[in-house]
Design a protein around this motif. Structure first.
Motif, PDB file in Angstrom:
ATOM      1  N   LEU A   1       1.099  -1.429   0.298  1.00  0.00           N
ATOM      2  CA  LEU A   1      -0.314  -0.085   0.200  1.00  0.00           C
ATOM      3  C   LEU A   1       0.739   1.219   0.173  1.00  0.00           C
ATOM      4  N   TRP A   2       0.800   2.199  -1.025  1.00  0.00           N
ATOM      5  CA  TRP A   2       1.803   2.929  -0.858  1.00  0.00           C
ATOM      6  C   TRP A   2       1.022   4.593  -0.370  1.00  0.00           C
ATOM      7  N   HIS A   3       2.058   5.071   0.389  1.00  0.00           N
ATOM      8  CA  HIS A   3       1.478   6.602   1.501  1.00  0.00           C
ATOM      9  C   HIS A   3       0.386   7.444   0.486  1.00  0.00           C
ATOM     10  N   ALA A   4       0.603   7.862  -0.694  1.00  0.00           N
ATOM     11  CA  ALA A   4      -0.095   8.716  -1.999  1.00  0.00           C
ATOM     12  C   ALA A   4      -1.015   8.661  -2.884  1.00  0.00           C
ATOM     13  N   GLU A   5      -1.609   7.340  -2.473  1.00  0.00           N
ATOM     14  CA  GLU A   5      -3.086   6.885  -3.024  1.00  0.00           C
ATOM     15  C   GLU A   5      -4.363   6.727  -2.018  1.00  0.00           C
ATOM     16  N   HIS A   6      -5.083   6.489  -2.515  1.00  0.00           N
ATOM     17  CA  HIS A   6      -6.685   6.637  -1.771  1.00  0.00           C
ATOM     18  C   HIS A   6      -7.377   5.400  -2.171  1.00  0.00           C
ATOM     19  N   ASP A   7      -6.206   4.781  -1.439  1.00  0.00           N
ATOM     20  CA  ASP A   7      -6.554   2.823  -2.095  1.00  0.00           C
ATOM     21  C   ASP A   7      -6.056   1.899  -1.111  1.00  0.00           C
ATOM     22  N   LEU A   8      -7.225   1.015  -0.783  1.00  0.00           N
ATOM     23  CA  LEU A   8      -6.824   0.328   0.254  1.00  0.00           C
ATOM     24  C   LEU A   8      -6.614  -0.730   0.396  1.00  0.00           C
ATOM     25  N   LYS A   9      -7.344  -0.865  -1.478  1.00  0.00           N
ATOM     26  CA  LYS A   9      -7.221  -2.180  -1.947  1.00  0.00           C
ATOM     27  C   LYS A   9      -8.081  -3.651  -1.197  1.00  0.00           C
ATOM     28  N   GLY A  10      -8.546  -3.299  -0.927  1.00  0.00           N
ATOM     29  CA  GLY A  10      -9.468  -4.415  -0.302  1.00  0.00           C
ATOM     30  C   GLY A  10      -9.193  -5.494   0.593  1.00  0.00           C
ATOM     31  N   VAL A  11      -8.034  -4.727   1.183  1.00  0.00           N
ATOM     32  CA  VAL A  11      -7.072  -5.761   2.452  1.00  0.00           C
ATOM     33  C   VAL A  11      -8.209  -5.932   3.390  1.00  0.00           C
ATOM     34  N   ASP A  12      -8.043  -6.939   4.150  1.00  0.00           N
ATOM     35  CA  ASP A  12      -8.275  -7.253   5.497  1.00  0.00           C
ATOM     36  C   ASP A  12      -8.074  -6.788   6.695  1.00  0.00           C
TER      37      ASP A  12
END
Length: 226
Positions: free
Chosen positions: A34-45
């Motif tokens: 997960l990259w700090h500059a993105e608005h995406d948790l990528k659906g992680v658990d």
């Protein structure tokens, strides 16, 4: 490998993300960058905030990372129950984000500490500590200059009364109040600790124990049984 997906966050200056990802894989889960500059948790658990010196520890440790775009997604998700573990700088970030109470300040000695540290587990009822038993002694590395946990007297009293101290030092290395090495939020899904479990997961790295692996097998078991 389990279908469980654990996100590992990288900020500028993060040092332990690859170690954390390896620990997640060794436990049998999938590590998701997960990259700090993105608005995406990528659906992680679940999410792991690893150690390092995010943004060079300018202002206060974790103070800038707290405002990263990814944190805009992580903070509400954590408050809604997403399991989150922060170690060292990750613990500092959780405190700066007000996901955990208190703060981490300069070690009482004013010296950087790097050593294997004895600890005692207080709680086994979090998603990250179910592999342990209360009163169990473990050994994990510590490496920090600003790891002294402090909080207002009323906050400390609430932590103790609510059973929110997760792990304590045996032989306090940094002057943390009440020997606190790690705490949880009231709900129990968010845990922060100064020691580094990701550096004590296999004999190859020369650690005196592999006690850190329990934090990762705990979350895997929790996610599989959820």
């Amino acid at each position: 490998m389990s279908a469980a997906r654990v996100g590992v966050v990288t900020f500028p200056g993060t040092l332990d993300d690859q170690d954390a990802a390896r620990a997640v894989r060794l436990a049998g889960a999938q590590a998701v960058p997960l990259w700090h500059a993105e608005h995406d948790l990528k659906g992680v658990d679940a999410v792991f905030l690893p150690g390092g010196f995010s943004y060079g520890d300018y202002l206060r440790c974790g103070a800038i990372s707290r405002f990263a775009p990814l944190m805009e997604e992580l903070i509400p998700a954590a408050r809604s129950g997403l399991p989150v573990l922060g170690t060292c700088n990750g613990f500092q970030i959780l405190c700066e984000a007000h996901l955990l109470p208190g703060a981490l300040t300069r070690n009482a000695s004013l010296h950087y500490i790097c050593r294997d540290q004895r600890l005692v587990v207080e709680r086994d009822d979090t998603p990250w500590t179910s592999a342990f038993r209360p009163g169990q002694e473990i050994v994990l590395p510590v490496k920090h200059g600003e790891g002294r946990y402090v909080a207002a007297p009323e906050t400390l009293a609430a932590l103790e009364a609510g059973g929110q101290v997760v792990i304590r030092y045996v032989g306090n290395p940094n002057g943390s109040l009440n020997d606190i090495a790690g705490i949880r939020n009231e709900a129990g899904n968010i845990v922060g600790l100064m020691p580094h479990p990701e550096h004590a997961v296999e004999d190859l790295v020369g650690a005196p124990s592999t006690d850190g692996l329990g934090f990762f097998t705990s979350i895997l078991k929790n996610l599989v049984n959820a």
